[in-house]
Design a protein around this motif. Sequence first.
Motif, PDB file in Angstrom:
ATOM      1  N   PRO A 121       0.815  -1.218   0.000  1.00 36.84           N
ATOM      2  CA  PRO A 121       0.000   0.000   0.000  1.00 36.84           C
ATOM      3  C   PRO A 121       0.848   1.268   0.000  1.00 36.84           C
ATOM      4  O   PRO A 121       1.865   1.347   0.679  1.00 36.84           O
ATOM      5  N   GLY A 122       0.426   2.253  -0.766  1.00 37.44           N
ATOM      6  CA  GLY A 122       1.060   3.564  -0.782  1.00 37.44           C
ATOM      7  C   GLY A 122       2.345   3.653  -1.576  1.00 37.44           C
ATOM      8  O   GLY A 122       2.978   4.704  -1.608  1.00 37.44           O
ATOM      9  N   VAL A 123       2.740   2.594  -2.240  1.00 38.74           N
ATOM     10  CA  VAL A 123       4.008   2.572  -2.964  1.00 38.74           C
ATOM     11  C   VAL A 123       3.870   3.279  -4.310  1.00 38.74           C
ATOM     12  O   VAL A 123       2.892   3.091  -5.025  1.00 38.74           O
ATOM     13  N   LYS A 124       4.880   4.086  -4.618  1.00 39.01           N
ATOM     14  CA  LYS A 124       5.002   4.724  -5.932  1.00 39.01           C
ATOM     15  C   LYS A 124       6.321   4.256  -6.530  1.00 39.01           C
ATOM     16  O   LYS A 124       7.350   4.287  -5.857  1.00 39.01           O
ATOM     17  N   ILE A 125       6.269   3.850  -7.798  1.00 32.64           N
ATOM     18  CA  ILE A 125       7.462   3.341  -8.472  1.00 32.64           C
ATOM     19  C   ILE A 125       7.818   4.288  -9.613  1.00 32.64           C
ATOM     20  O   ILE A 125       6.974   4.592 -10.458  1.00 32.64           O
ATOM     21  N   ALA A 126       9.068   4.726  -9.656  1.00 30.57           N
ATOM     22  CA  ALA A 126       9.545   5.681 -10.672  1.00 30.57           C
ATOM     23  C   ALA A 126       9.645   5.018 -12.050  1.00 30.57           C
ATOM     24  O   ALA A 126       9.648   3.791 -12.176  1.00 30.57           O
ATOM     25  N   ASP A 127       9.767   5.843 -13.084  1.00 28.76           N
ATOM     26  CA  ASP A 127       9.893   5.373 -14.472  1.00 28.76           C
ATOM     27  C   ASP A 127      11.012   4.348 -14.616  1.00 28.76           C
ATOM     28  O   ASP A 127      12.100   4.508 -14.067  1.00 28.76           O
ATOM     29  N   GLY A 128      10.736   3.316 -15.408  1.00 33.97           N
ATOM     30  CA  GLY A 128      11.761   2.386 -15.839  1.00 33.97           C
ATOM     31  C   GLY A 128      12.296   1.418 -14.809  1.00 33.97           C
ATOM     32  O   GLY A 128      13.252   0.702 -15.086  1.00 33.97           O
ATOM     33  N   VAL A 146       8.197  -4.914  -2.153  1.00 31.98           N
ATOM     34  CA  VAL A 146       8.391  -3.465  -2.149  1.00 31.98           C
ATOM     35  C   VAL A 146       7.315  -2.834  -1.264  1.00 31.98           C
ATOM     36  O   VAL A 146       6.129  -2.904  -1.584  1.00 31.98           O
ATOM     37  N   VAL A 147       7.748  -2.241  -0.152  1.00 33.23           N
ATOM     38  CA  VAL A 147       6.806  -1.617   0.775  1.00 33.23           C
ATOM     39  C   VAL A 147       7.076  -0.122   0.950  1.00 33.23           C
ATOM     40  O   VAL A 147       6.349   0.548   1.677  1.00 33.23           O
ATOM     41  N   LYS A 148       8.107   0.385   0.277  1.00 35.80           N
ATOM     42  CA  LYS A 148       8.410   1.819   0.294  1.00 35.80           C
ATOM     43  C   LYS A 148       8.551   2.291  -1.142  1.00 35.80           C
ATOM     44  O   LYS A 148       8.998   1.544  -2.006  1.00 35.80           O
ATOM     45  N   SER A 149       8.212   3.542  -1.380  1.00 37.92           N
ATOM     46  CA  SER A 149       8.272   4.093  -2.731  1.00 37.92           C
ATOM     47  C   SER A 149       9.699   4.093  -3.274  1.00 37.92           C
ATOM     48  O   SER A 149      10.665   4.246  -2.524  1.00 37.92           O
ATOM     49  N   ILE A 150       9.797   3.908  -4.582  1.00 34.17           N
ATOM     50  CA  ILE A 150      11.083   3.948  -5.287  1.00 34.17           C
ATOM     51  C   ILE A 150      11.069   5.204  -6.157  1.00 34.17           C
ATOM     52  O   ILE A 150      10.295   5.290  -7.102  1.00 34.17           O
ATOM     53  N   VAL A 151      11.918   6.166  -5.811  1.00 36.55           N
ATOM     54  CA  VAL A 151      11.904   7.446  -6.510  1.00 36.55           C
ATOM     55  C   VAL A 151      13.016   7.575  -7.542  1.00 36.55           C
ATOM     56  O   VAL A 151      12.986   8.477  -8.373  1.00 36.55           O
ATOM     57  N   GLU A 152      14.007   6.686  -7.497  1.00 36.53           N
ATOM     58  CA  GLU A 152      15.118   6.760  -8.448  1.00 36.53           C
ATOM     59  C   GLU A 152      14.738   5.996  -9.717  1.00 36.53           C
ATOM     60  O   GLU A 152      14.589   4.766  -9.689  1.00 36.53           O
ATOM     61  N   PRO A 153      14.580   6.704 -10.852  1.00 40.98           N
ATOM     62  CA  PRO A 153      14.154   6.027 -12.082  1.00 40.98           C
ATOM     63  C   PRO A 153      15.243   5.121 -12.654  1.00 40.98           C
ATOM     64  O   PRO A 153      16.418   5.272 -12.350  1.00 40.98           O
ATOM     65  N   TRP A 154      14.802   4.178 -13.466  1.00 40.11           N
ATOM     66  CA  TRP A 154      15.682   3.285 -14.236  1.00 40.11           C
ATOM     67  C   TRP A 154      16.663   2.528 -13.342  1.00 40.11           C
ATOM     68  O   TRP A 154      17.869   2.508 -13.569  1.00 40.11           O
ATOM     69  N   THR A 155      16.101   1.922 -12.299  1.00 40.75           N
ATOM     70  CA  THR A 155      16.896   1.112 -11.380  1.00 40.75           C
ATOM     71  C   THR A 155      16.279  -0.281 -11.272  1.00 40.75           C
ATOM     72  O   THR A 155      15.115  -0.489 -11.583  1.00 40.75           O
TER      73      THR A 155
END
Length: 154
Positions: free
Chosen positions: A111-118, A127-136
């Motif tokens: 819940p609440g997770v945002k995943i960056a581009d790519g 995955v329980v925390k958002s990933i803000v770094e794209p293309w990883t």
Amino acid sequence: MFRTSPRPFHVWRRFLLRLFGAKLGKHVNVYPTVKIWAPWALDIGSFVGVADGVTLYNMASITIGDYCVISQGSHLCAGSHDIDSANFQLITKPISLNSYVWVCAEAFVGPGVKIADGCVLGARAVVVKSIVEPWTVWAGNPAVRKRLRKKVIV
């Protein structure tokens, strides 16, 4: 009518999802064994594949960007419970996947997770925390960053 439809009947399943309020872009392929809790809380971009056995447990909204792949057995879960409340209170938070995200086989997105581009979430990643770094690339439980990946745009 959804689950019993033959695998290649993507147009039929798109029709049914839209009938129940889902917002879908062009060329969205949702396979017949996908479980969707609330179609009206689902927003999928264009050129997206949602494979067999995926669960979209969208008690809050789930948004999937363009050119994403959600591989077999993955689970996107937009709700949980407050274990400290007397009545085990339901908590819902939206999930958002930006464009070009690949959720590999049997990965879990909380819940609440945002995943960056790519981004790529490896097989069985949690995955329980958002990933803000794209293309990883992310893998493990809990998922940790493994490396950068080459930016590929269709």
